[in-house]
Design a protein around this motif. Structure first.
Motif, PDB file in Angstrom:
ATOM      1  N   ALA A 151      15.651  24.680  28.737  1.00 44.44           N
ATOM      2  CA  ALA A 151      15.735  24.127  27.388  1.00 44.44           C
ATOM      3  C   ALA A 151      16.143  25.170  26.348  1.00 44.44           C
ATOM      4  O   ALA A 151      17.039  24.941  25.533  1.00 44.44           O
ATOM      5  CB  ALA A 151      14.414  23.478  27.004  1.00 44.44           C
ATOM      6  N   LEU A 152      15.503  26.348  26.409  1.00 46.00           N
ATOM      7  CA  LEU A 152      15.787  27.360  25.392  1.00 46.00           C
ATOM      8  C   LEU A 152      17.252  27.803  25.456  1.00 46.00           C
ATOM      9  O   LEU A 152      17.898  27.987  24.430  1.00 46.00           O
ATOM     10  CB  LEU A 152      14.851  28.551  25.583  1.00 46.00           C
ATOM     11  N   TRP A 153      17.745  27.940  26.673  1.00 41.12           N
ATOM     12  CA  TRP A 153      19.144  28.380  26.821  1.00 41.12           C
ATOM     13  C   TRP A 153      20.111  27.306  26.350  1.00 41.12           C
ATOM     14  O   TRP A 153      21.155  27.614  25.757  1.00 41.12           O
ATOM     15  CB  TRP A 153      19.423  28.766  28.274  1.00 41.12           C
ATOM     16  N   CYS A 154      19.753  26.043  26.600  1.00 39.73           N
ATOM     17  CA  CYS A 154      20.589  24.935  26.122  1.00 39.73           C
ATOM     18  C   CYS A 154      20.718  24.985  24.606  1.00 39.73           C
ATOM     19  O   CYS A 154      21.796  24.818  24.044  1.00 39.73           O
ATOM     20  CB  CYS A 154      19.973  23.593  26.497  1.00 39.73           C
ATOM     21  N   VAL A 155      19.575  25.234  23.965  1.00 45.02           N
ATOM     22  CA  VAL A 155      19.560  25.268  22.508  1.00 45.02           C
ATOM     23  C   VAL A 155      20.402  26.443  22.009  1.00 45.02           C
ATOM     24  O   VAL A 155      21.186  26.329  21.066  1.00 45.02           O
ATOM     25  CB  VAL A 155      18.112  25.370  22.014  1.00 45.02           C
ATOM     26  N   MET A 156      20.258  27.582  22.669  1.00 44.72           N
ATOM     27  CA  MET A 156      21.017  28.766  22.251  1.00 44.72           C
ATOM     28  C   MET A 156      22.513  28.533  22.414  1.00 44.72           C
ATOM     29  O   MET A 156      23.305  28.941  21.570  1.00 44.72           O
ATOM     30  CB  MET A 156      20.610  29.962  23.094  1.00 44.72           C
ATOM     31  N   ALA A 157      22.888  27.862  23.509  1.00 46.00           N
ATOM     32  CA  ALA A 157      24.304  27.618  23.744  1.00 46.00           C
ATOM     33  C   ALA A 157      24.912  26.821  22.595  1.00 46.00           C
ATOM     34  O   ALA A 157      26.038  27.083  22.163  1.00 46.00           O
ATOM     35  CB  ALA A 157      24.487  26.863  25.064  1.00 46.00           C
ATOM     36  N   VAL A 158      24.151  25.885  22.080  1.00 46.20           N
ATOM     37  CA  VAL A 158      24.652  25.079  20.971  1.00 46.20           C
ATOM     38  C   VAL A 158      24.898  25.959  19.747  1.00 46.20           C
ATOM     39  O   VAL A 158      25.912  25.841  19.066  1.00 46.20           O
ATOM     40  CB  VAL A 158      23.664  23.948  20.638  1.00 46.20           C
ATOM     41  N   LEU A 159      23.953  26.867  19.490  1.00 46.73           N
ATOM     42  CA  LEU A 159      24.112  27.742  18.330  1.00 46.73           C
ATOM     43  C   LEU A 159      25.323  28.655  18.500  1.00 46.73           C
ATOM     44  O   LEU A 159      26.055  28.907  17.543  1.00 46.73           O
ATOM     45  CB  LEU A 159      22.855  28.572  18.116  1.00 46.73           C
ATOM     46  N   VAL A 160      25.523  29.146  19.710  1.00 41.25           N
ATOM     47  CA  VAL A 160      26.690  29.994  19.962  1.00 41.25           C
ATOM     48  C   VAL A 160      27.962  29.204  19.692  1.00 41.25           C
ATOM     49  O   VAL A 160      28.857  29.646  18.980  1.00 41.25           O
ATOM     50  CB  VAL A 160      26.692  30.522  21.419  1.00 41.25           C
ATOM     51  N   TRP A 161      27.989  27.985  20.224  1.00 44.33           N
ATOM     52  CA  TRP A 161      29.172  27.136  20.047  1.00 44.33           C
ATOM     53  C   TRP A 161      29.464  26.922  18.567  1.00 44.33           C
ATOM     54  O   TRP A 161      30.602  26.953  18.129  1.00 44.33           O
ATOM     55  CB  TRP A 161      28.929  25.789  20.739  1.00 44.33           C
ATOM     56  N   SER A 162      28.402  26.695  17.788  1.00 49.13           N
ATOM     57  CA  SER A 162      28.663  26.301  16.411  1.00 49.13           C
ATOM     58  C   SER A 162      28.880  27.485  15.477  1.00 49.13           C
ATOM     59  O   SER A 162      29.415  27.300  14.396  1.00 49.13           O
ATOM     60  CB  SER A 162      27.529  25.408  15.892  1.00 49.13           C
TER      61      SER A 162
END
Lengths: 308, 481
Positions: free
Chosen positions: A167-178
């Motif tokens: 979950a934490l990595w999923c959330v981080m990936a979104v922030l990186v993308w945006s």
């Protein structure tokens, strides 16, 4: 013309400094004060309780988890985002193959298009981005698992946001993308101000892409990278991480507290549990972490200034 | 350092950026400034309106010219039912002005007003931004609603309001001792929701024991349908069917001990049996794939599409999922299946309790007006209006004759009838919000149903959370009377 200079300066600074003191410094002092009370946020009466909130914080498992996650955010996010952004910016501005008749230094083919593509997520509000990705991560009908099924990976169907180890990595990936796009544009601006002669002479000396990047681009861009780092770290500790965690993993911060971050915990304590004083205590801890982060980055990143 | 003159060509210049990041760092610790914005402003609060004369038509003594402010939670039930009730108030007191508003952001709009001592006169304190009732009560922010309950009902001057309510409603509004702080307006039936049509197509009846439950799930599985799904991201929906099952298997005392945070309450054999029964669903693969990653809307949609047979939920699901439930779905609710014939309570034992908590703040200027508005809403006509419009029962006992009930509502009424006096009402979710939702729900049950904890581990973990909450002096503790 020297006399009256200070009065002149003070005259100009008084109003902004006053506003700053009133709207920034004073609330900080107030919050620190409230962290020593038992204020609920739902009633105006409270009393002083000394260091009770701080003792409680030190024994609070969820606080330690959120601190750990926040620190991970502050370390990993800037590193990934800025590395990616530097790479992209370099390829867009400098990394292209030399074409006949073209300028000596140019980006890869279609670089202006890429620039728009990278910057695009920046136009969307973080709330929209989070919602979109929440749908994409849906393990049942979401885009990602559908894609995996589509290419024959039927047995690889992760739970994404429902899995505490992902979950934490999923959330981080979104922030990186945006956020990457913003830094691509920022670093592009920085790279455009590096004189082309430096690149030309490097090329004449036979330097490849990697050498050019590490010997010329990065050192000359260092100041920008550093402020970008601080900026990204603050985003990761504050507003952005709150938005993605609150919207995507909703409620309590992921399965088994796997995505709880400090800002979310502040919010929950103040606006769900009616413990505003304890929330300010965590807020003070967050302030300390943020200041320490900025100080460390500034300190470690100190370099000799290059003049060109 | 380098030039910063190429704004035009490359978008944002470096200097701008540095300035921006500096500006941003000023708002860095967001919690801080945010909180202080609503910092206590002390203040004496507002002055109370003078009460009016008590008459037969005005038993609460409402000041007929005073303003009455009503803030409604704008949620699954909409706002029409409240507006209709406001119209009646305006008709009864033509000189009074009613200030009505509806919002989803109860806490952000009202918390500062409580803090400043000028709250509205009536609030539907509901939704995701519900203010913590325990804190409001503990800090003396609410009015005791006993005068309302002892006033004659709107329809019949010889009957007290209290006597027109469904069982358990008054008790739910109490915390410690006699005062009644909350008037729950809706009446929610919790349980296992399913499509009667889907169940018929399997040639099955609703299972009464767990063996039967497993058989039904096996049948469904053979047809390519999962047995169960639930709101995986909010596993605190699981208790809607799990807690009454525990009550059925082990008796009411088990649930009361859990609510009272008694030591080892969760180690009761009934709890263990029910946890193991639910875990069996996971182990046998009867849970819809991917369920732990779904939120409530997503799981309800999958269920409405026929991907899963059963879902634990409350009676609001009929209104909330109205646009995804097919016409011929034939929605039904049942009390939870038990383990076997040794269960303490009969099949039909169900969880039903009040929903939509209405409160009258202690510092309200026109508290009588707020209570009068509630009295109007608890009349038979208003109750019928609510049930007809939003497919949910109200606290008013009855009020369903003469209106056509939707399938779900109908089966809810039947389930209540079957339950008779075997209605249980676990209080964890309104007494200890964080414990119930985050700790027991997400970190305990959610992890177990995702297969990451065994029942024994889950029980140990949950017992630990409960012991922690019992020791925590920063939360107020309650006991069943």
């Amino acid at each position: 013309m020297q006399h009256g200079k200070y009065r002149f300066i003070v005259g100009f600074l008084a109003v902004p400094l006053g506003l700053y003191a009133l709207f920034v410094v004073w609330p900080f002092i107030q919050s620190i004060y409230y962290s020593f009370t038992d204020w609920t946020g739902l009633s105006p009466d409270f009393k002083m309780v000394g260091f009770d909130n701080y003792t409680r914080m030190l024994h609070d498992d969820v606080f330690w988890k959120s601190l750990q996650h926040s620190l991970l955010f502050a370390l990993v996010l800037p590193l990934v985002t800025i590395s990616l952004a530097l790479f992209f910016a370099f390829m867009i501005n400098v990394g292209g193959r030399r074409r006949k008749g073209g300028p000596v230094i140019s980006g890869v083919r279609g670089s202006s298009f890429y620039k728009i593509v990278y910057f695009f997520p920046q136009v969307l509000s973080i709330a929209i981005v989070s919602l979109l990705f929440a749908f994409a991560y849906n393990p049942d009908s979401g885009a990602i698992n559908s894609l995996l099924r589509g290419i024959g990976l039927d047995h690889v169907q992760p739970l994404w946001l429902g899995d505490p180890s992902l979950a934490l990595w999923c959330v981080m990936a979104v922030l990186v993308w945006s956020t990457t796009g913003f830094f691509v544009v920022l670093f592009s601006a920085g790279m455009a101000s590096i004189p082309t002669e430096l690149y030309e002479s490097a090329l004449l000396d036979g330097a490849g892409r990697a050498t050019t990047f590490f010997r010329i681009t990065l050192p000359l861009l260092w100041d920008t990278v550093q402020s970008g780092w601080v900026y990204m770290g603050i985003l990761a500790l504050g507003a952005e991480s709150f938005a993605v965690v609150q919207i995507m993993t909703t409620g309590p911060g992921g399965p088994d507290y796997s995505t709880t971050v400090m800002v979310l915990y502040v919010y929950q304590k103040a606006f769900r549990d009616g413990q505003a004083a304890y929330a300010t205590t965590i807020g003070v801890a967050l302030l300390v972490v943020t200041l320490a982060f900025a100080a460390i980055v500034m300190r470690l990143g100190r370099r000799e200034r290059l003049e060109f | 350092m380098g030039s910063t003159s190429n704004h035009g060509a490359e978008g944002v210049g470096r200097r701008d950026l540095i300035k921006r990041s500096a500006a941003l760092s000023l708002v860095a610790a967001p919690g801080m400034s945010l909180l202080s914005a609503c910092a206590s402003s002390g203040g004496g609060g507002q002055t109370k309106d003078k009460a009016g004369k008590k008459t037969a038509k005005n038993p609460l003594g409402v000041n007929e010219t005073a303003q009455m402010e009503f803030v409604l939670f704008d949620g699954g039930f909409g706002q029409e039912y409240a507006q209709d009730a406001v119209k009646i108030y305006e008709k009864d007191f033509p000189k009074a002005h009613v200030k009505f508003s509806a919002t989803q952001k109860i806490q952000s709009t009202l918390q500062p007003r409580f803090n400043q001592g000028n709250p509205p006169d009536l609030i539907d304190n509901s939704g995701a931004e519900q203010m913590d009732m325990g804190v409001l009560v503990g800090k003396n922010q609410l009015s005791d609603l006993t005068p309302l309950l002892d006033a004659p009902s709107y329809d019949d001057p010889n009957k007290k309001v209290r006597d027109t309510l469904r069982p358990g409603i008054v008790e739910m509004g109490q915390f410690d001792g006699n005062p009644v702080w909350i008037m729950y307006y809706a009446y929610t039936v919790y349980g296992v929701w399913y499509s009667q049509k889907a169940l018929d197509s399997l040639g099955a009846e609703y299972p009464k024991t767990w063996d039967e439950m497993l058989q039904v799930c096996e049948k469904a599985k053979k047809k390519g349908m999962a047995g169960w799904t639930y709101a995986g991201k909010y596993p605190y929906y699981l208790p809607f069917s799990l807690y009454p099952m525990i009550g059925k298997v082990g008796g009411r005392e088990v649930l009361d001990a859990i609510d009272n945070l008694e030591p080892n309450a969760w180690k009761h054999p009934a709890v263990k049996a029910c946890f193991e029964a639910y875990y069996e669903l996971y182990k046998k693969g009867y849970i819809l794939k991917g369920t732990p990653g779904l939120d409530h809307i997503q799981s309800q949609t999958a269920w409405a599409k026929g991907e899963a047979l059963f879902i634990p939920n409350g009676s609001w699901v009929e209104n909330e999922s109205a646009n995804v439930i097919p016409k011929d779905f034939n929605l039904a609710v049942s009390a939870p299946s038990g383990i076997d014939s040794n269960d303490k309570l009969p099949f039909g034992t169900i969880w039903a309790s009040g929903g939509e908590p209405f409160i009258v703040p202690a510092k309200a200027a026109n508290a009588e007006g707020g209570m009068e508005q509630l009295r109007i809403m608890l009349s038979e006509a208003s109750s019928k209006n609510f049930t007809a419009k939003v497919k949910s029962l109200t606290a008013y006992n009855g009020g369903t004759t003469g209106i056509t009930l939707t399938p779900g509502l109908n089966s809810g009424v039947a389930a209540l009838k079957l339950a008779g006096s075997n209605v249980v009402n676990p209080r964890l979710q309104d007494w200890y919000v964080q414990l119930q939702k985050e700790k027991i729900g997400v970190a305990g049950l959610g992890e177990m149903m995702a297969g990451r904890l065994t029942p024994a581990e889950a029980i140990k973990k949950i017992q630990g959370f409960a012991d922690e909450a019992a020791k925590d002096s920063s939360i107020k503790h309650y006991k069943h009377q």
